[in-house]
Motif scaffolding. Sequence first.
Motif, PDB file in Angstrom:
ATOM      1  N   PHE A 212       0.833  -1.199   0.000  1.00 40.15           N
ATOM      2  CA  PHE A 212       0.000   0.000   0.000  1.00 40.15           C
ATOM      3  C   PHE A 212       0.864   1.243   0.000  1.00 40.15           C
ATOM      4  CE2 PHE A 212      -2.672  -3.310   1.778  1.00 40.15           C
ATOM      5  CZ  PHE A 212      -3.889  -3.090   1.157  1.00 40.15           C
ATOM      6  N   LYS A 213       0.352   2.271  -0.627  1.00 42.16           N
ATOM      7  CA  LYS A 213       1.000   3.575  -0.634  1.00 42.16           C
ATOM      8  C   LYS A 213       0.124   4.570   0.128  1.00 42.16           C
ATOM      9  CE  LYS A 213       4.625   2.687  -3.235  1.00 42.16           C
ATOM     10  NZ  LYS A 213       4.840   3.355  -4.534  1.00 42.16           N
ATOM     11  N   GLY A 214       0.789   5.514   0.751  1.00 39.33           N
ATOM     12  CA  GLY A 214       0.073   6.535   1.500  1.00 39.33           C
ATOM     13  C   GLY A 214       1.032   7.640   1.879  1.00 39.33           C
ATOM     14  N   PRO A 215       0.582   8.621   2.655  1.00 38.21           N
ATOM     15  CA  PRO A 215       1.440   9.758   3.025  1.00 38.21           C
ATOM     16  C   PRO A 215       2.615   9.369   3.908  1.00 38.21           C
ATOM     17  CG  PRO A 215      -0.638   9.819   4.234  1.00 38.21           C
ATOM     18  CD  PRO A 215      -0.781   8.756   3.197  1.00 38.21           C
ATOM     19  N   TRP A 216       2.654   8.088   4.316  1.00 37.04           N
ATOM     20  CA  TRP A 216       3.787   7.604   5.110  1.00 37.04           C
ATOM     21  C   TRP A 216       4.921   7.071   4.236  1.00 37.04           C
ATOM     22  CZ3 TRP A 216      -1.168   5.707   5.112  1.00 37.04           C
ATOM     23  CH2 TRP A 216      -1.380   4.518   4.400  1.00 37.04           C
ATOM     24  N   ASN A 217       4.678   6.898   2.930  1.00 33.87           N
ATOM     25  CA  ASN A 217       5.744   6.369   2.080  1.00 33.87           C
ATOM     26  C   ASN A 217       5.770   6.972   0.670  1.00 33.87           C
ATOM     27  OD1 ASN A 217       3.627   5.044   0.762  1.00 33.87           O
ATOM     28  ND2 ASN A 217       4.116   3.039   1.618  1.00 33.87           N
ATOM     29  N   GLU A 218       4.951   7.967   0.406  1.00 42.41           N
ATOM     30  CA  GLU A 218       5.014   8.676  -0.869  1.00 42.41           C
ATOM     31  C   GLU A 218       4.675  10.140  -0.649  1.00 42.41           C
ATOM     32  OE1 GLU A 218       2.242   7.147  -3.677  1.00 42.41           O
ATOM     33  OE2 GLU A 218       0.470   7.660  -2.493  1.00 42.41           O
ATOM     34  N   GLY A 219       5.149  10.979  -1.535  1.00 40.52           N
ATOM     35  CA  GLY A 219       4.995  12.411  -1.339  1.00 40.52           C
ATOM     36  C   GLY A 219       6.056  12.914  -0.380  1.00 40.52           C
ATOM     37  N   LYS A 220       5.695  13.924   0.411  1.00 37.88           N
ATOM     38  CA  LYS A 220       6.660  14.517   1.343  1.00 37.88           C
ATOM     39  C   LYS A 220       6.376  14.085   2.777  1.00 37.88           C
ATOM     40  CE  LYS A 220       7.898  18.552  -1.433  1.00 37.88           C
ATOM     41  NZ  LYS A 220       9.276  18.061  -1.665  1.00 37.88           N
ATOM     42  N   SER A 221       7.434  13.945   3.562  1.00 35.51           N
ATOM     43  CA  SER A 221       7.279  13.585   4.975  1.00 35.51           C
ATOM     44  C   SER A 221       6.639  14.755   5.717  1.00 35.51           C
ATOM     45  CB  SER A 221       8.632  13.234   5.588  1.00 35.51           C
ATOM     46  OG  SER A 221       9.527  14.335   5.514  1.00 35.51           O
ATOM     47  N   PRO A 222       5.751  14.476   6.669  1.00 37.50           N
ATOM     48  CA  PRO A 222       4.937  15.534   7.276  1.00 37.50           C
ATOM     49  C   PRO A 222       5.700  16.549   8.114  1.00 37.50           C
ATOM     50  CG  PRO A 222       4.617  13.452   8.419  1.00 37.50           C
ATOM     51  CD  PRO A 222       5.415  13.149   7.192  1.00 37.50           C
ATOM     52  N   GLU A 223       6.785  16.161   8.745  1.00 32.40           N
ATOM     53  CA  GLU A 223       7.487  17.081   9.641  1.00 32.40           C
ATOM     54  C   GLU A 223       8.622  17.833   8.946  1.00 32.40           C
ATOM     55  OE1 GLU A 223       6.642  17.915  12.568  1.00 32.40           O
ATOM     56  OE2 GLU A 223       5.157  16.392  13.101  1.00 32.40           O
ATOM     57  N   MET A 224       9.425  17.125   8.161  1.00 35.04           N
ATOM     58  CA  MET A 224      10.604  17.758   7.564  1.00 35.04           C
ATOM     59  C   MET A 224      10.436  18.082   6.085  1.00 35.04           C
ATOM     60  SD  MET A 224      13.800  15.908   9.503  1.00 35.04           S
ATOM     61  CE  MET A 224      13.376  14.225   9.070  1.00 35.04           C
ATOM     62  N   GLY A 225       9.343  17.644   5.482  1.00 31.85           N
ATOM     63  CA  GLY A 225       9.085  17.978   4.092  1.00 31.85           C
ATOM     64  C   GLY A 225      10.050  17.341   3.110  1.00 31.85           C
ATOM     65  N   GLU A 226      10.604  16.193   3.480  1.00 31.72           N
ATOM     66  CA  GLU A 226      11.500  15.475   2.580  1.00 31.72           C
ATOM     67  C   GLU A 226      10.679  14.546   1.675  1.00 31.72           C
ATOM     68  OE1 GLU A 226      15.516  15.118   5.298  1.00 31.72           O
ATOM     69  OE2 GLU A 226      13.930  13.617   5.613  1.00 31.72           O
ATOM     70  N   ASP A 227      11.230  14.210   0.534  1.00 31.15           N
ATOM     71  CA  ASP A 227      10.556  13.287  -0.381  1.00 31.15           C
ATOM     72  C   ASP A 227      10.779  11.855   0.091  1.00 31.15           C
ATOM     73  OD1 ASP A 227       9.704  15.343  -2.100  1.00 31.15           O
ATOM     74  OD2 ASP A 227      11.649  15.337  -3.126  1.00 31.15           O
ATOM     75  N   TRP A 228       9.685  11.113   0.326  1.00 31.93           N
ATOM     76  CA  TRP A 228       9.822   9.722   0.741  1.00 31.93           C
ATOM     77  C   TRP A 228      10.514   8.914  -0.356  1.00 31.93           C
ATOM     78  CZ3 TRP A 228       9.549   8.748   5.543  1.00 31.93           C
ATOM     79  CH2 TRP A 228       8.580   9.304   6.391  1.00 31.93           C
ATOM     80  N   GLN A 229      11.449   8.062   0.034  1.00 33.24           N
ATOM     81  CA  GLN A 229      12.144   7.158  -0.874  1.00 33.24           C
ATOM     82  C   GLN A 229      11.654   5.735  -0.581  1.00 33.24           C
ATOM     83  OE1 GLN A 229      14.613   8.662  -3.161  1.00 33.24           O
ATOM     84  NE2 GLN A 229      13.341  10.317  -2.345  1.00 33.24           N
ATOM     85  N   PHE A 230      10.959   5.133  -1.524  1.00 33.22           N
ATOM     86  CA  PHE A 230      10.374   3.802  -1.333  1.00 33.22           C
ATOM     87  C   PHE A 230      11.388   2.745  -1.757  1.00 33.22           C
ATOM     88  CE2 PHE A 230       7.786   0.115  -2.362  1.00 33.22           C
ATOM     89  CZ  PHE A 230       6.821   0.108  -1.356  1.00 33.22           C
ATOM     90  N   ILE A 231      11.857   1.962  -0.786  1.00 36.19           N
ATOM     91  CA  ILE A 231      12.836   0.903  -1.063  1.00 36.19           C
ATOM     92  C   ILE A 231      12.073  -0.401  -1.213  1.00 36.19           C
ATOM     93  CG2 ILE A 231      14.984  -0.171  -0.343  1.00 36.19           C
ATOM     94  CD1 ILE A 231      15.088   2.901  -0.719  1.00 36.19           C
ATOM     95  N   ASP A 232      11.857  -0.807  -2.447  1.00 34.42           N
ATOM     96  CA  ASP A 232      11.012  -1.972  -2.706  1.00 34.42           C
ATOM     97  C   ASP A 232      11.684  -3.287  -2.323  1.00 34.42           C
ATOM     98  OD1 ASP A 232       8.550  -3.095  -3.727  1.00 34.42           O
ATOM     99  OD2 ASP A 232       9.748  -3.861  -5.398  1.00 34.42           O
ATOM    100  N   ASN A 233      13.000  -3.356  -2.453  1.00 32.90           N
ATOM    101  CA  ASN A 233      13.734  -4.577  -2.126  1.00 32.90           C
ATOM    102  C   ASN A 233      14.801  -4.260  -1.081  1.00 32.90           C
ATOM    103  OD1 ASN A 233      15.272  -6.945  -2.049  1.00 32.90           O
ATOM    104  ND2 ASN A 233      14.997  -7.343  -4.243  1.00 32.90           N
ATOM    105  N   PRO A 234      14.431  -4.243   0.200  1.00 32.19           N
ATOM    106  CA  PRO A 234      15.366  -3.863   1.259  1.00 32.19           C
ATOM    107  C   PRO A 234      16.618  -4.737   1.315  1.00 32.19           C
ATOM    108  CG  PRO A 234      13.129  -3.856   2.080  1.00 32.19           C
ATOM    109  CD  PRO A 234      13.086  -4.490   0.736  1.00 32.19           C
ATOM    110  N   GLN A 235      16.472  -6.044   1.108  1.00 33.84           N
ATOM    111  CA  GLN A 235      17.630  -6.937   1.184  1.00 33.84           C
ATOM    112  C   GLN A 235      18.668  -6.585   0.131  1.00 33.84           C
ATOM    113  OE1 GLN A 235      16.732 -11.128   0.988  1.00 33.84           O
ATOM    114  NE2 GLN A 235      18.888 -11.712   0.863  1.00 33.84           N
ATOM    115  N   GLN A 236      18.210  -6.371  -1.084  1.00 41.49           N
ATOM    116  CA  GLN A 236      19.130  -6.021  -2.152  1.00 41.49           C
ATOM    117  C   GLN A 236      19.807  -4.686  -1.875  1.00 41.49           C
ATOM    118  OE1 GLN A 236      19.765  -8.170  -4.871  1.00 41.49           O
ATOM    119  NE2 GLN A 236      21.511  -6.751  -5.012  1.00 41.49           N
ATOM    120  N   ARG A 237      19.028  -3.739  -1.328  1.00 39.06           N
ATOM    121  CA  ARG A 237      19.585  -2.411  -1.040  1.00 39.06           C
ATOM    122  C   ARG A 237      20.670  -2.519   0.034  1.00 39.06           C
ATOM    123  NH1 ARG A 237      17.296   2.099  -2.776  1.00 39.06           N
ATOM    124  NH2 ARG A 237      18.329   4.017  -2.151  1.00 39.06           N
TER     125      ARG A 237
END
Length: 326
Positions: free
Chosen positions: A233-258
């Motif tokens: 699922f996508k939502g304001p917790w992982n897409e768009g800007k972060s609510p406090e610092m206004g940073e762009d969320w970076q979605f890491i789809d494959n954490p192990q590979q990263r």
Amino acid sequence: MFHHVKELQFNARVSKPDVRFAKLLLEQFGGPNGELKAAMQYFVQAFGCRKAYPAEYDMLMDIATEEFSHLEIVGATIQMLLTGVNGELKNAADESDLTKMLDGTAAKETYINDAMINPHFFLVSGGTPTLTDSVGNPWSASYIMGMGDLTADLRLNVGAETSAKMVYENLLKFTDDVYVKESLRYLMTREVAHFQMFQAALENIKPNFPPGILQSDPRYSNKYFNMSKGNDFKGPWNEGKSPEMGEDWQFIDNPQQRVEDTNGLLDEEAKGTDRTEKSVQKDNKTLSKERKEKVEKANKPENGVMSWSVYEEQVEAQKNNDNKNK
């Protein structure tokens, strides 16, 4: 300094005794989300901000004192719900009254069942409230949460009020007594009011994020690790800007590979943010200096004496005034 007014803050009433619900209500008397926990938590937290944040100190002490008032309401309600138990247990020399109360097998079984629901009411407390939760666990200071940082403490308190509100909401489902319901609804409503007070106080402190002083590492502050596979699922917790610092969320789809590609994230780069390690260290020093100076200035001894209240200052002011008038 405390002054006790013998009347309750809210006119608590019950229509009839109810040992079973009295047991449930103990959750808000001596439980981890109860009134004593809240009173002690806010009372203890207030000490740390007495000088540096006098307005918030005043609020914390006012709410802590009101929580003691709520503890009194809960205790009084429990005592009224136990009407009959206390008096019968005092009849130690003559069993006649108790025998009358337990006239018949059904009555005796009811009494025994009530005793087993909470034996402390019948065997230990003598029909009075006990500082335990609804299953008999004694109240503990381990319930108290405080970090010595006002922004962190206020967030903890918002959570505490939320939990307490939900307990009252659940308690309302288990009593048919309209008078008890009105007391519970009042207490539940005050949790909502306190929630807003703490939230407003938090917003009044600038900056208030992150909690504490040290800034977060810009390499990781806006990363969302997709740690489960399936219906993502996508939502304001992982897409768009972060609510406090206004940073762009970076979605890491494959954490192990990263993790493998970045040497266990040690080589991770900051993306989607204007913050850098240099700016972070600058902000750390700036805020550290600001908070340190604020606390030291607020706690600076007056006339070589550290005084919690203003008595010392008043005495010195009076001396100076007397000298001027000579």
